[in-house]
Enzyme design. Structure first.
Site, PDB file in Angstrom:
ATOM      1  N   ASP A  21     -46.663  91.656 -12.520  1.00 15.92           N
ATOM      2  CA  ASP A  21     -45.924  91.676 -13.783  1.00 15.92           C
ATOM      3  C   ASP A  21     -45.403  90.286 -14.128  1.00 15.92           C
ATOM      4  OD1 ASP A  21     -44.805  92.780 -16.010  1.00 15.92           O
ATOM      5  OD2 ASP A  21     -43.280  93.945 -14.963  1.00 15.92           O
ATOM      6  N   ARG A  25     -44.245  86.802 -20.055  1.00 17.89           N
ATOM      7  CA  ARG A  25     -43.033  85.961 -20.044  1.00 17.89           C
ATOM      8  C   ARG A  25     -43.329  84.558 -19.546  1.00 17.89           C
ATOM      9  NH1 ARG A  25     -39.730  90.105 -16.801  1.00 17.89           N
ATOM     10  NH2 ARG A  25     -41.765  91.115 -16.879  1.00 17.89           N
ATOM     11  N   TRP A  26     -44.231  84.466 -18.579  1.00 15.17           N
ATOM     12  CA  TRP A  26     -44.617  83.153 -18.027  1.00 15.17           C
ATOM     13  C   TRP A  26     -45.225  82.303 -19.139  1.00 15.17           C
ATOM     14  CZ3 TRP A  26     -49.047  80.255 -17.488  1.00 15.17           C
ATOM     15  CH2 TRP A  26     -49.034  79.241 -16.513  1.00 15.17           C
ATOM     16  N   ARG A  34     -49.757  85.098 -24.952  1.00 16.44           N
ATOM     17  CA  ARG A  34     -49.682  85.979 -23.775  1.00 16.44           C
ATOM     18  C   ARG A  34     -50.961  85.939 -22.948  1.00 16.44           C
ATOM     19  NH1 ARG A  34     -45.844  89.670 -23.447  1.00 16.44           N
ATOM     20  NH2 ARG A  34     -47.213  91.098 -22.353  1.00 16.44           N
ATOM     21  N   HIS A  38     -52.208  85.812 -18.796  1.00 13.75           N
ATOM     22  CA  HIS A  38     -53.141  86.687 -18.071  1.00 13.75           C
ATOM     23  C   HIS A  38     -54.229  85.853 -17.384  1.00 13.75           C
ATOM     24  CE1 HIS A  38     -51.050  90.028 -19.659  1.00 13.75           C
ATOM     25  NE2 HIS A  38     -51.516  89.944 -20.885  1.00 13.75           N
ATOM     26  N   SER A  66     -53.242  99.361 -17.148  1.00 13.41           N
ATOM     27  CA  SER A  66     -52.820 100.751 -17.007  1.00 13.41           C
ATOM     28  C   SER A  66     -53.300 101.577 -18.193  1.00 13.41           C
ATOM     29  CB  SER A  66     -51.298 100.835 -16.903  1.00 13.41           C
ATOM     30  OG  SER A  66     -50.725 100.643 -18.179  1.00 13.41           O
ATOM     31  N   TRP A  70     -53.241 100.189 -23.379  1.00 17.01           N
ATOM     32  CA  TRP A  70     -53.990 100.211 -24.649  1.00 17.01           C
ATOM     33  C   TRP A  70     -53.055 100.076 -25.844  1.00 17.01           C
ATOM     34  CZ3 TRP A  70     -59.032  99.680 -23.940  1.00 17.01           C
ATOM     35  CH2 TRP A  70     -59.635 100.208 -22.793  1.00 17.01           C
ATOM     36  N   LEU A 132     -61.804  92.145   3.749  1.00 16.15           N
ATOM     37  CA  LEU A 132     -60.738  92.695   2.900  1.00 16.15           C
ATOM     38  C   LEU A 132     -61.309  93.763   1.973  1.00 16.15           C
ATOM     39  CD1 LEU A 132     -57.782  92.369   1.730  1.00 16.15           C
ATOM     40  CD2 LEU A 132     -58.801  90.816   0.059  1.00 16.15           C
ATOM     41  N   ARG A 195     -39.584  99.239 -11.317  1.00 18.16           N
ATOM     42  CA  ARG A 195     -40.129 100.541 -11.728  1.00 18.16           C
ATOM     43  C   ARG A 195     -41.500 100.710 -11.085  1.00 18.16           C
ATOM     44  NH1 ARG A 195     -38.518  98.498 -16.641  1.00 18.16           N
ATOM     45  NH2 ARG A 195     -40.607  97.667 -16.980  1.00 18.16           N
ATOM     46  N   LEU A 196     -41.961 101.963 -11.026  1.00 22.21           N
ATOM     47  CA  LEU A 196     -43.285 102.226 -10.457  1.00 22.21           C
ATOM     48  C   LEU A 196     -44.354 102.233 -11.538  1.00 22.21           C
ATOM     49  CD1 LEU A 196     -44.418 102.600  -7.712  1.00 22.21           C
ATOM     50  CD2 LEU A 196     -43.908 105.036  -7.819  1.00 22.21           C
TER      51      LEU A 196
HETATM   52  C1  FPP Z   1     -48.363  92.379 -16.616  1.00 26.44           C
HETATM   53  O1  FPP Z   1     -47.738  91.298 -17.244  1.00 26.44           O
HETATM   54  C2  FPP Z   1     -49.766  92.136 -16.487  1.00 26.44           C
HETATM   55  C3  FPP Z   1     -50.783  92.888 -17.011  1.00 26.44           C
HETATM   56  C4  FPP Z   1     -50.548  94.107 -17.810  1.00 26.44           C
HETATM   57  C5  FPP Z   1     -52.178  92.512 -16.843  1.00 26.44           C
HETATM   58  C6  FPP Z   1     -52.547  92.005 -15.497  1.00 26.44           C
HETATM   59  C7  FPP Z   1     -53.815  91.315 -15.611  1.00 26.44           C
HETATM   60  C8  FPP Z   1     -54.163  90.189 -14.914  1.00 26.44           C
HETATM   61  C9  FPP Z   1     -53.342  89.539 -13.908  1.00 26.44           C
HETATM   62  C10 FPP Z   1     -55.430  89.528 -15.183  1.00 26.44           C
HETATM   63  C11 FPP Z   1     -56.665  90.280 -14.933  1.00 26.44           C
HETATM   64  C12 FPP Z   1     -56.760  90.969 -13.646  1.00 26.44           C
HETATM   65  C13 FPP Z   1     -57.670  90.733 -12.699  1.00 26.44           C
HETATM   66  C14 FPP Z   1     -57.820  91.655 -11.542  1.00 26.44           C
HETATM   67  C15 FPP Z   1     -58.551  89.575 -12.756  1.00 26.44           C
HETATM   68  P1  FPP Z   1     -47.091  91.526 -18.655  1.00 26.44           P
HETATM   69  O2  FPP Z   1     -48.094  91.181 -19.694  1.00 26.44           O
HETATM   70  O3  FPP Z   1     -46.549  92.900 -18.738  1.00 26.44           O
HETATM   71  O4  FPP Z   1     -45.955  90.470 -18.648  1.00 26.44           O
HETATM   72  P2  FPP Z   1     -44.528  90.587 -19.343  1.00 26.44           P
HETATM   73  O5  FPP Z   1     -43.838  91.749 -18.702  1.00 26.44           O
HETATM   74  O6  FPP Z   1     -43.897  89.283 -19.025  1.00 26.44           O
HETATM   75  O7  FPP Z   1     -44.762  90.782 -20.810  1.00 26.44           O
END
Ligand code: FPP
Length: 242
Positions: A21, A25-26, A34, A38, A66, A70, A132, A195-196
């Site tokens: 997560d 924000r990063w 955003r 990713h 998740s 979507w 792994l 949270r889960l």
């Molecule tokens: C949560 O951060 C991140 C996601 C919903 C997507 C995760 C996807 C990746 C790390 C890249 C692709 C994955 C692989 C396996 C190559 P957020 O967008 O919810 O961040 P925020 O809470 O700061 O808005």
């Protein structure tokens, strides 16, 4: 398995599950879109697979997308899917380097056909590796997984392949996407949220949970080691008394 980390001996969790997560924000902190977060997050996934393997972790499962994701903007969803397209292809080569078997859990029926083909190819080409076990949760939701498992289970009962009184917890586990994997011992969530979020809700029943404020693109092997140290400080009783 026990291993020396920075001079001290630790029990290494067999299966680590991660909620990655904080990408958004990063990126925002850097005044970037955003999807830039990713993209950086995906690079960290590659590194953490190597680190996990080096530390002796046998199973690593990450939440990439998740069933609720979507709802994000079309631009963001397209960005993540394109990132995954590239990742799934590149992963074939990296898997041979890291001795890594890659699997994908989640509902594939809603994914584009080219992505499903890439997943099938990746799973097929990495199934001989025994280092792994890396699992990507994609269009995954714990409740949806239980729903899909229930549909299959009911069908098998109707067809006489399974009888009602055979249904115990192990049978239910065997109908889940994670059928041949051990349950996670340790769940890590980055970015300070506790949270889960519908992640592996059946499988995480007895796991230790480790939360860190670090945003996923900043996550390093040092954070993984900190989680392992935390895990070692906990006494797991699985509901019993020691
Ligand atoms: C949560 O951060 C991140 C996601 C919903 C997507 C995760 C996807 C990746 C790390 C890249 C692709 C994955 C692989 C396996 C190559 P957020 O967008 O919810 O961040 P925020 O809470 O700061 O808005």
């Amino acid at each position: 398995m026990r291993k020396i980390i920075d001079g001290e001996e630790y029990e290494i969790p067999q299966h680590v599950a991660i909620i990655m997560d904080g990408n958004g924000r990063w990126a925002k902190k850097r005044l970037m879109p955003r999807n830039f977060g990713h993209k950086e997050g995906a690079k960290v996934v590659e590194q953490i697979c190597e680190d996990a393997h080096e530390l002796g972790i046998k199973y690593l499962t990450v939440y990439a997308f998740s069933t609720e994701n979507w709802k994000r903007s079309v631009e963001e969803v397209t960005g993540i899917m394109n990132l995954l397209r590239r990742y799934l292809v590149d992963c074939i080569e990296r898997a041979s380097k890291n001795d890594m078997r890659v699997r994908v859990i989640g509902d594939r029926t809603a994914l584009d056909t080219d992505i499903v083909e890439k997943i099938n190819e990746l799973e097929e080409k990495t199934k001989q590796y025994t280092g792994l076990n890396f699992t990507i949760a994609l269009n995954y939701g714990g409740r949806d997984e239980i729903r899909r498992a229930t549909v299959k289970l009911v069908r098998d009962v109707k067809e006489g392949k399974l009888s009602e009184d055979e249904i115990d917890e192990n049978i239910i586990s065997s109908y889940l996407d994670t059928a041949d994997m051990p349950d996670p011992d340790l769940m890590i969530r980055t970015s300070g949220e506790q949270r889960l979020s519908n992640y592996l809700i059946w499988q995480l029943a007895y796991a230790e949970y480790y939360y860190t404020d670090v945003l996923w693109p900043d996550f390093t092997i040092e954070d993984l080691k900190a989680a392992i140290r935390y895990y070692n400080g906990r006494e797991r009783r699985f509901g019993g008394v020691k």
